[in-house]
Design an enzyme around this catalytic site. Sequence first.
Site, PDB file in Angstrom:
ATOM      1  N   SER A  21      -9.623   1.857   2.839  1.00  0.00           N
ATOM      2  CA  SER A  21      -8.780   2.635   1.953  1.00  0.00           C
ATOM      3  C   SER A  21      -7.758   1.799   1.188  1.00  0.00           C
ATOM      4  O   SER A  21      -7.060   2.307   0.314  1.00  0.00           O
ATOM      5  CB  SER A  21      -8.032   3.701   2.771  1.00  0.00           C
ATOM      6  OG  SER A  21      -7.194   3.080   3.740  1.00  0.00           O
ATOM      7  N   LYS A  72       0.844  -1.188   0.000  1.00  0.00           N
ATOM      8  CA  LYS A  72       0.000   0.000   0.000  1.00  0.00           C
ATOM      9  C   LYS A  72       0.881   1.240   0.000  1.00  0.00           C
ATOM     10  O   LYS A  72       1.934   1.273   0.664  1.00  0.00           O
ATOM     11  CB  LYS A  72      -0.915  -0.019   1.229  1.00  0.00           C
ATOM     12  CG  LYS A  72      -1.960   1.092   1.277  1.00  0.00           C
ATOM     13  CD  LYS A  72      -2.868   0.899   2.483  1.00  0.00           C
ATOM     14  CE  LYS A  72      -3.935   1.981   2.581  1.00  0.00           C
ATOM     15  NZ  LYS A  72      -4.835   1.768   3.741  1.00  0.00           N
ATOM     16  N   SER A 113      -9.884  -0.753   7.158  1.00  0.00           N
ATOM     17  CA  SER A 113      -9.385  -0.608   5.787  1.00  0.00           C
ATOM     18  C   SER A 113      -8.576  -1.785   5.257  1.00  0.00           C
ATOM     19  O   SER A 113      -8.102  -1.742   4.128  1.00  0.00           O
ATOM     20  CB  SER A 113      -8.558   0.676   5.661  1.00  0.00           C
ATOM     21  OG  SER A 113      -9.392   1.801   5.783  1.00  0.00           O
TER      22      SER A 113
END
Length: 510
Positions: free
Chosen positions: A159, A84, A183
Site C-alpha cells: 500500500s 506515508k 507494504s
Amino acid sequence: MTGTSSDLTRADVAELSRLLGSGEVSAVEVTRAHLDRIAADDGRLGAYLHVEDDAALAAAAAVDQARATGAELGPLAGVPLALKDLVVTEGVPTTSGSKILEGWRPPYSATVATRLAEAGTVLLGKTNMDEFAMGSSTENSAYQVTRNPWDAERIPGGSSGGSSAAVAGHLAPWSIGTDTGGSIRQPAALTGLVGHKPTYGSVSRYGLIAFSSSLDQAGPMARTVLDAAVMHEVIGGHDPRDSTSIDTPLARLADAAREGAAGDLRGVRVGVVRELGGDGHAEGYEPGVLARTREAIEVLAGLGAEVTEVSCPSFDLALPAYYLIAPSEASSNLARYEGVRFGLRAGDDGSRDLDEVMAITREQGFGPEVKRRIILGTYALSSGYYEAYYGQAQKVRTLITRDFSAAFADVDVLVSPTTPTVAFPIGTRVDDPISMYAADLCTLPASLAGLPAISVPSGLSEGLPVGLQVMAPALADDRCYRVAAALEAAQDAARGHRLLDELGATAGAA
C-alpha cells in the site's frame, strides 16, 4: 556533484548529508530542488496527496540559519523526506488515503514523525496509499492512482506505492512506508528500491493510523541499503507511548550495512526457502523473477556465504491466514470512524438518528476494498465462526513462527524473491481480489511472525525491477542490512565493470 537541481534530486541521503554538512549546498537549495521536481513530475506519477511547499522551505531556512550561527546539527539536518499518509503529523492533512478522513489535520504527531523532525529532516509532504493500507497496488486510494516511475502504465506496488514512487521518481531522497503484509517490501521491489520491515515492536506504532495492530510496522524506503539503515536508526527504539514497543536497544544497523558493503559474507549461512519460489514451488512465479533470484543467491555464495535450501511447509498457508487475521483486526480498528468525533460526517440533516448517520457516513467514506475487508473480518469474528476461521488462522500463525524458529536453528538468514512477479499493468487485478492478494505471497510469512525482512534490488526482468527478500530472526535486523548491502555492493561493482568494458570497447572501435 555539481549542485544542480537534477544532481540534488538524484543524490542519495549519504551524499546530501555530506553536501549539506560541508556547506556546498544549502538546505533551501536541496528542498527547492525536490519541490521543483514534484511540481514537474508528480502530475504524471501521483505520488503525493499533500505537498508542504511553504512549510518545507521555512523548515529548510531554519536549518540553514542554525548552521550559519554555528549551532550543533545532526548529519541529517536539512535532508528532505516524504511520509506515508497514515503517519499522523500535527497540523498536516493526514487521510490514510480515505475520504472518511478528508481534510483532517491531527493535533499531534506520530513518534516516527517526531523523531525525524528532531533529527532536522524537512518534510516535503504526505504520499498516496491504498485506503487504510488495504491493497497491493495503490489503486485503492480514494483520491488518485499512483504510477510506477519505471513504466507509468504499471502499478508501483502498495500500500506504500506513493512512497515508493516518490523515491524511485526522485521526488524525495527517502520516505517512510508501513508494512502490514508486505507494504514496504513489495513496492520497494517493484520500483527498484530498498525497503525494510523492522522487527515488530522495534519501531513505535504510536500515531500510525491502524489497519491491523498485531502486524502494522513503519519502516524505511530508500535508494541504498545504508540510507535505509540510517533512517531505521533514527525512527527505531523504545517508546513508552506504544504498549507493543520493545524495550531493547537497536542493533548497530548502519555499521552492519557498511560491513556488508565490504563484500565479505564468509561464515554467514543463507537458507533459500523452498516454499517461496524454491525448486518445486515455482507455480505463480515469473521465470525472470526466479532467474534474478538465483543469480542474486549465486552472488551471495560468491561472497563467501554458505547457501542451503530450507523447507518451511507452513508458509504455504500464510496467505489465507493473513487474510483472516488482518481483516478481523481491521474490522475492530475501523469501528472508530463513526462520524461523531472526527472525520467525515454525512447524512446529519436533523431527521436521522445516530445509527443512520453512522451508516451513511461509512457508506460514503469507505471504499470498496475497505468494506470488503470489514465484512470479511466481522464475519470471521462472529459468534459461531470465530474458532473455525480466526482461531484456526492464529494457529497457522503459530506454525509459521515455529517454521522460522526451526529454520534459524540452521541458518542465519532466509532469502526468497520479494514478489512473485514484476509490476503488473494498472487495472489488470482490480476486479480479481485473489490475484491481487497473491502479490504479497512472499512477504506474508515474516509479517505474521513479526520478523525483520528487507527487499533489495536484484536486477531486472523484461526491463522492470526485481527484489530479493532477506529475512532474519527477531531483533536481528542488522543481519538483513549486512546481507543486503553485500549484494548491493557486488551488483554495483558488476555494473561498473560492465560500463568500463563497454567504454573500452567503444574506444577500441574508434
